[in-house]
Design an enzyme around this catalytic site. Structure first.
Site, PDB file in Angstrom:
ATOM      1  N   GLU A  39      11.351   0.484   9.793  1.00 27.41           N
ATOM      2  CA  GLU A  39       9.573   0.539  10.019  1.00 27.41           C
ATOM      3  C   GLU A  39       9.553   1.691  11.132  1.00 27.41           C
ATOM      4  OE1 GLU A  39       7.620  -2.636  11.865  1.00 27.41           O
ATOM      5  OE2 GLU A  39       5.817  -1.707  11.864  1.00 27.41           O
ATOM      6  N   LYS A 110       0.860  -0.191   6.062  1.00 23.84           N
ATOM      7  CA  LYS A 110       1.161  -1.633   5.912  1.00 23.84           C
ATOM      8  C   LYS A 110      -0.319  -2.326   6.239  1.00 23.84           C
ATOM      9  CE  LYS A 110       3.197  -4.159   9.719  1.00 23.84           C
ATOM     10  NZ  LYS A 110       3.789  -4.077  11.177  1.00 23.84           N
ATOM     11  N   CYS A 144       7.434  -5.009   7.488  1.00 25.22           N
ATOM     12  CA  CYS A 144       7.813  -6.066   8.841  1.00 25.22           C
ATOM     13  C   CYS A 144       6.721  -7.111   8.922  1.00 25.22           C
ATOM     14  CB  CYS A 144       7.355  -5.233   9.998  1.00 25.22           C
ATOM     15  SG  CYS A 144       8.278  -5.859  11.455  1.00 25.22           S
TER      16      CYS A 144
HETATM   17  C1  ACM Z   1       6.029  -5.954  13.047  1.00 21.05           C
HETATM   18  O1  ACM Z   1       5.559  -5.990  12.176  1.00 21.05           O
HETATM   19  N1  ACM Z   1       6.563  -4.629  13.753  1.00 21.05           N
HETATM   20  C2  ACM Z   1       6.481  -6.896  14.117  1.00 21.05           C
END
Ligand code: ACM
Length: 265
Positions: A39, A110, A144
């Site tokens: 990420e 995200k 993530c």
């Molecule tokens: C995250 O979502 N970077 C912990």
């Protein structure tokens, strides 16, 4: 068989050129079909404010990263998934791009922002989508902290993902183990590419947990990296195993579902 790679490294904060070069170097001469990078691999992670992100934010089609990966993927005939800071107008997203050897690109923004990410990024608006990677293999994208929400990977599996690519910058201790259940309950492969190192920006600091991994359709660990060193490792899998959702002769992980009895609120 399909060769998949996970790349774990330590991005430098707000140093897009260094990070991109490091990824290109690590991809090096990898003999693979698909590489997953972490990420926000191009930008680092521990930010103070949105303004400092502007110089490393990229439009997906015109950014330095996409331009470099498009060239690499065409030359080397593999697909890559990498996390980057996406700019769209005056908005920033924590995004992942899938770039293919034919130059096509697909983006995921995200959905579930973690902790201080909420100060800098817009919540993603793409939903959970599955895209064809090299050879048309259906790959689902999540990032993530999406691991915390079982609906994320379930949505990707229901949409036909055989492999879930999961760029990460993990700081909590649970994800790598939790992903075993995510892979098992959905009967899909997962590739969690995490970063390593401790990143400090004035009064903010995070330590990342490494242990990037590739899991099989029964949640088994096919490959796991150390917590503290950089590497790119490759494994041959049969993605079509993920089409089989049968648990016993009488049970199927998908057709036994009873959505009419489940609550979403
Ligand atoms: C995250 O979502 N970077 C912990």
């Amino acid at each position: 068989m399909y060769k998949v790679s996970v790349c774990q490294f330590e991005p430098h904060l707000l140093d897009l050129d260094f990070n991109l070069n490091r990824m290109l170097e690590m991809a090096g001469d990898a003999d693979t079909d698909l590489i997953v990078f972490p990420e926000l691999a191009t930008s680092g992670y521990v930010f103070q404010n949105k303004e400092e992100l502007i110089p490393v934010a990229e439009d997906v089609q015109t950014g330095k990263s996409f331009t470099a990966f498009r060239k690499l993927c065409a030359q080397r005939n593999f697909s890559v998934v990498y996390g980057f800071c996406e700019s769209s107008g005056d908005k920033l997203y924590n995004s992942a791009a899938l770039v293919n050897p034919d130059g096509s690109v697909h983006v995921y923004r995200k959905t579930h922002l973690f902790y201080r990410e909420k100060l800098f990024f817009e919540p993603g608006d793409t939903g959970f989508n599955v895209f064809p990677a090299k050879d048309g293999i259906p790959v689902g994208l999540m990032i993530c902290f999406d691991w915390q929400f079982p609906e994320a990977m379930r949505s990707l599996a229901l949409a036909g993902a055989l492999i879930v690519a999961h760029p990460s910058n993990l700081v909590l201790p649970w994800c790598q183990e939790a992903m075993k259940t995510r892979s098992l309950e959905n009967r899909v492969f997962s590739i969690t590419a995490n970063r390593i190192g401790t990143e400090t920006n004035l009064d903010q600091q995070e330590t990342f947990t490494g242990a990037s991994q590739i899991l099989g359709t029964k949640g088994e660990i096919l490959l796991r990296l150390p917590t503290d060193s950089e590497d790119l490792l490759t494994l041959a899998i049969d993605p079509l195993l993920a089409e089989n959702k049968q648990v016993t002769t009488y049970n199927n992980a998908f057709t036994d579902r009873r959505p009419e009895l489940y609550r979403s609120e």
